[in-house]
Design a protein around this motif. Structure first.
Motif, PDB file in Angstrom:
ATOM      1  N   HIS A  41      -4.844   4.187   7.422  1.00 15.78           N
ATOM      2  CA  HIS A  41      -3.712   3.272   7.499  1.00 15.78           C
ATOM      3  C   HIS A  41      -4.064   1.971   8.245  1.00 15.78           C
ATOM      4  CE1 HIS A  41       0.379   2.042   7.506  1.00 15.78           C
ATOM      5  NE2 HIS A  41       0.441   1.998   8.815  1.00 15.78           N
ATOM      6  N   ASN A  42      -3.807   0.867   7.611  1.00 15.01           N
ATOM      7  CA  ASN A  42      -4.035  -0.457   8.212  1.00 15.01           C
ATOM      8  C   ASN A  42      -5.482  -0.752   8.595  1.00 15.01           C
ATOM      9  OD1 ASN A  42      -1.439  -1.097   7.920  1.00 15.01           O
ATOM     10  ND2 ASN A  42      -0.896  -1.124  10.088  1.00 15.01           N
TER      11      ASN A  42
ATOM     12  N   GLN B 149       2.470   4.765  -0.191  1.00 16.37           N
ATOM     13  CA  GLN B 149       1.938   6.125  -0.042  1.00 16.37           C
ATOM     14  C   GLN B 149       2.917   7.123  -0.656  1.00 16.37           C
ATOM     15  OE1 GLN B 149      -1.217   6.684   1.554  1.00 16.37           O
ATOM     16  NE2 GLN B 149      -1.200   4.481   1.145  1.00 16.37           N
TER      17      GLN B 149
ATOM     18  N   LYS C 268       9.487  -0.616   3.832  1.00 12.72           N
ATOM     19  CA  LYS C 268       8.120  -1.103   3.993  1.00 12.72           C
ATOM     20  C   LYS C 268       8.000  -2.535   3.450  1.00 12.72           C
ATOM     21  CE  LYS C 268       3.673   1.200   3.784  1.00 12.72           C
ATOM     22  NZ  LYS C 268       2.844   2.207   3.120  1.00 12.72           N
TER      23      LYS C 268
ATOM     24  N   SER D 178      -8.760   7.422   4.366  1.00 11.12           N
ATOM     25  CA  SER D 178      -8.351   8.184   5.540  1.00 11.12           C
ATOM     26  C   SER D 178      -9.089   9.526   5.604  1.00 11.12           C
ATOM     27  CB  SER D 178      -6.837   8.377   5.558  1.00 11.12           C
ATOM     28  OG  SER D 178      -6.389   8.727   4.289  1.00 11.12           O
TER      29      SER D 178
ATOM     30  N   THR E  95      -0.727  -4.102   4.467  1.00 13.47           N
ATOM     31  CA  THR E  95      -2.181  -4.056   4.377  1.00 13.47           C
ATOM     32  C   THR E  95      -2.664  -5.424   3.906  1.00 13.47           C
ATOM     33  OG1 THR E  95      -2.249  -1.702   3.912  1.00 13.47           O
ATOM     34  CG2 THR E  95      -4.144  -2.986   3.199  1.00 13.47           C
TER      35      THR E  95
ATOM     36  N   ASP F 148       0.831  -1.210   0.000  1.00 11.68           N
ATOM     37  CA  ASP F 148       0.000   0.000   0.000  1.00 11.68           C
ATOM     38  C   ASP F 148       0.869   1.264   0.000  1.00 11.68           C
ATOM     39  OD1 ASP F 148      -2.082   1.775   0.166  1.00 11.68           O
ATOM     40  OD2 ASP F 148      -2.675   1.259   2.213  1.00 11.68           O
TER      41      ASP F 148
END
Lengths: 444, 460
Positions: B372-373, A90, A101, B347, B17, A88
């Motif tokens: 997030h998550n 960013q 990550k 978010s 995730t 994911d």
């Protein structure tokens, strides 16, 4: 409006009228609404059915979200492949890099799931920001004692075909990493079947009835351990040659394992495939058992299939598939029930494929490379076809045109390979072509 | 089985995730653009993005979804995608002749730094855009926000390009629709007609993604907000923006460009949110609420009254997009149910604040997570630790529902395994009645299934 773009003139061929070689294998024309997908898509569909592996998509969330459990590849064991794992990425990761990550994600996942192997898919953006995916995979592999394989599937690097290649390269790193024990002489790997609706299981069963040992299935209901010892097999049987030929060729070069291209679509091709394999082993018992199997299965299903022939005789089809190899079998299967093919195309066919299609098709048939909705709709209407055989994006279009549809792609819900699969296929074609719903639309 | 891969023990994850409750920006831009009449969405990036978005939308709507792509290659990723986009614009107008091409970007074209505004201008300057046709654009980097952000960005792109103020106000209200189904957009138009309010609804995917089967395939079905309507939004006397996450930014933009005052309210899902919508509509258009609307409301309240015992105290887990979840949580509270777990991958601090406000009295200890998550893995873990009576969310919730044996109501995007969402609305009072019917059926079927023979009841 003109139905063919100038840039695409050499990708649209009318048999009997045109005389040129189809210009295939080229990049799609921007703005043509190609039905093709990207490199990542190719890698993801091919590796996804390995059920005891982790599949981590390194990129923004979309690539993982759209490929979450995207294909009905069944597992007889773990279901790890049906989870969606993503880094994911960013904005800050795009600026500062996503390696940290990726490392953390891999460690978290491997600790949690103890997978047999892990595949890390690099998406477009990873290629651009320059994360060293190989290095991270190597590090985690060493730390955790699990093979962690980078898949270089950056979307922009080509088409699905290039994704197949990237997937095969990753698979090839697994092959040969464990010892060959107890593998017999009459042994094969099944390549290029993905166990959609349980197809690999059925094919595997045919081979076991023939007395042929299946070392690994790559990748339908696939297991890491089996792939690691796949080099012990005597022969590779390659279906869906578009995706798995790379692996077969690499295995031939490295381990001297011969390969055979087959198709399990349609009774004729299935029988040919099984017999070819049996004859390869030059063992009279295997050949005898295979002939017996072919006889039994054909007896069970052929008469059932012919029941539909009367009503389907003379009906016409459009076929639009990913790899052209499947089209050959479909043409033969339709021919068996008296149906002809009026429009046929593929997303990624090569010169040989199109030459063969030209040979197989009747006069007037339209042959298309990397086609688009406007062409597919136009020619299907011009030829007044009764059924469209294609994938997810084509289904609603066919219906809106008042044409029946059969999904011969990821969305098939029944076995379509082998003997039983041929009957299922004919039934699907029949139910859609003869559906009473067409009485309520204007076209028919 | 499948989600036996979800352990009960919850560990804080740093990076990962698992089973997301969101997707990326571009698909939102594509969906919004499909709500414009005669529009071809265009994805400026690799062709996989476009293929995935088309497939996802096709699976959800069971309709043909047309969209084009710049088909990036390795070369375009190095040298920029200008040539691809200009060629694409030319080809699309040549062969597909849309009125509008709506370009959105992808992570790839954003990261290599393509200036899409400049490229579109170059296409116009080079005469690639025929007279009377339009190319609009928005930026939708996939690594920022979610699909909702992309939807919002495309709405801004539409307003920036089309909305004009002539200085003479029109007796009409803009309704800027959040991400809802074509059926919902159709219902919003019906309610406004019922109220006697003249509106411009945009985007409007009704009659595009719920097109009738006629035996004739129209590449551009009859629905969608038209260009004259879009232009006229700048002269409307007021805008109602439905759903803060998807529409607030667009309403603000329109106000600053064309001086159209606006109010951002929740999507009219459930009783209280529909009440606010009706009041806002009545106030902004200066019309009375007709008896027919009040009667619809009355029928909704009647079902709630009749069936209150079945709703009371039921624990619910819900996930999806913020604009849906906020009014839906409120509806559940109105029904005397207990929304105990709420998750959204999108978010934004305002989400948790709104949910906490709604739950302050009834479920102060609810677990709420977004951004997030915040994913279905976490939601599943919460449920494993303390179960619920009902799960509400998109198709991906079916794994949890099956694994934990919990009744499951499909709402949101995407729904890949059932039909109905594109035909039957969930907005307005009638929409709420449909939600209630579905909840009740699930709960009562479950009661029937689980009751012993002695307690199996005929009348419920």
């Amino acid at each position: 409006m003109p139905e063919i773009l100038i840039q695409r003139k050499k990708q649209v061929f009318r048999k009997g009228k045109d005389d040129f070689s189809i210009k295939c294998g080229k990049d799609s024309t921007a703005g043509s609404v190609s039905q093709r997908s990207c490199v990542f898509c190719g890698s993801r569909v091919v590796l996804y059915p390995i059920v005891d592996a982790l599949h981590l998509v390194h990129g923004p969330i979309g690539c993982a979200a759209y490929t979450w459990d995207l294909r009905g590849s069944l597992s007889s064991g773990r279901q790890l492949h049906r989870m969606s794992f993503s880094t994911d990425l960013q904005e800050k990761d795009v600026v500062f890099g996503g390696e940290k990550k990726l490392y953390q994600s891999l460690v978290e996942l491997i600790d949690k799931y103890k997978p047999k192997s892990a595949f890390v898919y690099a998406t477009c953006i990873v290629g651009i920001i320059g994360d060293d995916v190989d290095a991270v995979c190597k590090r985690v592999s060493k730390e955790k004692g699990v093979p962690v394989l980078p898949v270089h599937s950056e979307g922009f690097k080509g088409t699905k075909k290039d994704g197949y290649k990237a997937a095969c390269e990753a698979l090839f790193k697994l092959v040969g990493t464990s010892e060959i024990k107890d593998t017999g002489k009459f042994s094969i790997n099944i390549l290029g079947d993905f166990n959609i609706a349980g197809e690999t299981w059925m094919i595997r069963d045919y081979y076991s009835r023939m007395g042929v040992e299946v070392v690994s299935t790559i990748t339908g209901d696939g297991r890491t351990d089996d792939i690691c010892r796949a080099h012990g097999a005597s022969l590779n049987i390659v279906q869906c040659s578009g995706s798995m030929m790379y692996l077969a060729k690499m295995m031939k070069e490295e381990y001297g394992i011969p390969f055979m291209r087959v198709s399990y679509f349609g009774i004729e091709d299935t029988s040919d495939a099984l017999l070819k394999v049996a004859e390869f082993f030059k063992n009279t018992e295997i050949v005898a058992r295979t002939k017996q199997l072919i006889k039994e299965e054909t007896e069970i299903y052929l008469s059932e299939i012919y029941k539909y022939k009367n009503e389907l005789e003379g009906k016409k089809a459009t076929i639009y598939v990913g790899g052209a190899f499947k089209a050959f079998s479909l043409i033969k299967a339709l021919d068996m029930i008296g149906m002809s093919v009026a429009v046929v195309g593929s997303q990624t066919g090569n010169q040989d494929d199109y030459a063969r299609l030209k040979e197989m098709c009747d006069e007037g048939t339209i042959i298309l490379d990397d086609s688009n909705p406007v062409e597919l709709a136009h020619f299907s209407l011009e030829k007044n076809v009764d059924i469209f055989i294609g994938g997810v994006k084509e289904r609603p279009m066919a219906y809106k045109l008042g044409i029946g549809f059969c999904d011969h792609n990821h969305h098939r819900k029944e076995v379509l390979t082998g003997y039983r699969g041929t009957l299922n296929f004919v039934r699907e074609v029949y139910s859609s072509v003869m559906s009473p719903v067409w009485r309520f639309t204007n076209r028919k | 089985m499948l989600l036996r891969h979800t352990p009960k023990e919850i560990k804080e994850r740093k990076a990962l995730t698992v089973n997301p409750a969101k997707t990326c920006q571009p698909i939102g831009a594509m969906y919004a653009a499909l709500g414009i009449h005669g529009c071809m969405p265009h994805s400026h990036g690799s062709q996989g993005c476009c293929a995935y978005h088309r497939s996802a939308l096709t699976r959800h709507y069971k309709e043909p979804v047309m969209a084009a792509t710049s088909s990036f290659t390795e070369g375009s990723s190095v040298f920029g995608g200008q040539a691809n986009l200009i060629q694409a614009i030319n080809n699309i107008f040549t062969i597909y002749s849309p009125d509008i091409i709506a370009v959105h970007t992808t992570c790839l074209s954003e990261t290599i730094g393509d200036d899409v505004n400049q490229i579109c201008q170059k296409a116009r300057d080079d005469g690639k855009v025929p007279e009377g046709k339009h190319v609009i654009h928005c930026n939708t980097p996939s690594y920022v926000g979610s699909h909702i952000t992309g939807y919002s960005n495309m709405l801004k792109g539409i307003i920036k390009y089309f909305s004009k103020s002539t200085g003479v106000k029109k007796d009409q209200i803009n309704i800027i629709s959040g991400w809802v189904e074509p059926s919902d957009m159709r219902e919003i138009k019906r309610i406004c007609r019922q109220m006697g309010v003249k509106i411009v609804l945009f985007p409007d995917t009704s009659d595009i993604l719920d097109a009738p089967q006629t035996g004739v395939h129209a590449f551009y079905p009859k629905g969608g907000t038209t260009i004259p309507e879009l232009i006229s939004t700048g002269d409307s006397k007021f805008s109602l923006a439905l759903g803060e996450f998807a529409t607030d930014a667009a309403a603000k933009d329109l106000d600053s460009r064309c001086k159209v005052k606006f109010k951002t309210i929740d999507l009219p899902i459930g009783l209280s949110a529909t009440d606010r919508f009706i009041v806002a509509l009545s106030n902004s258009a200066d019309v009375d609420v007709p008896a027919s609307v009040t009667e619809e409301r009355g029928r909704l309240v009647d079902i709630i009254t009749d069936m209150q015992q079945y709703f009371y105290n039921k624990r619910v887990a819900l996930f999806g997009d913020p604009d849906q979840l906020i009014p839906l949580t409120e509806l559940l509270v109105d029904l005397d149910m207990r929304p105990v777990y709420i998750v959204s991958g999108t978010s934004g601090k305002v989400f948790e604040r709104r949910i906490r406000e709604i739950l302050a009295e009834s479920v102060p200890d609810a677990k709420v997570r977004n951004g997030h998550n915040a994913d279905l893995f976490l939601l599943h873990q919460w449920i494993k630790n303390e179960p619920v009576d009902l799960v509400i969310g998109n198709t991906y919730g079916k794994y949890i529902a099956r694994d934990e044996d919990i009744p499951f109501l499909r709402m949101g995007f995407p729904i890949l395994d059932r039909v109905g969402h594109s035909y039957f609305p969930t907005v307005g009072y009638s929409g709420a009645m449909r939600i209630l019917e579905k909840i009740l059926n699930l709960l009562m079927d479950r009661q029937d299934r689980d009751s012993s023979e002695e307690s199996f009841e005929l009348v419920m």
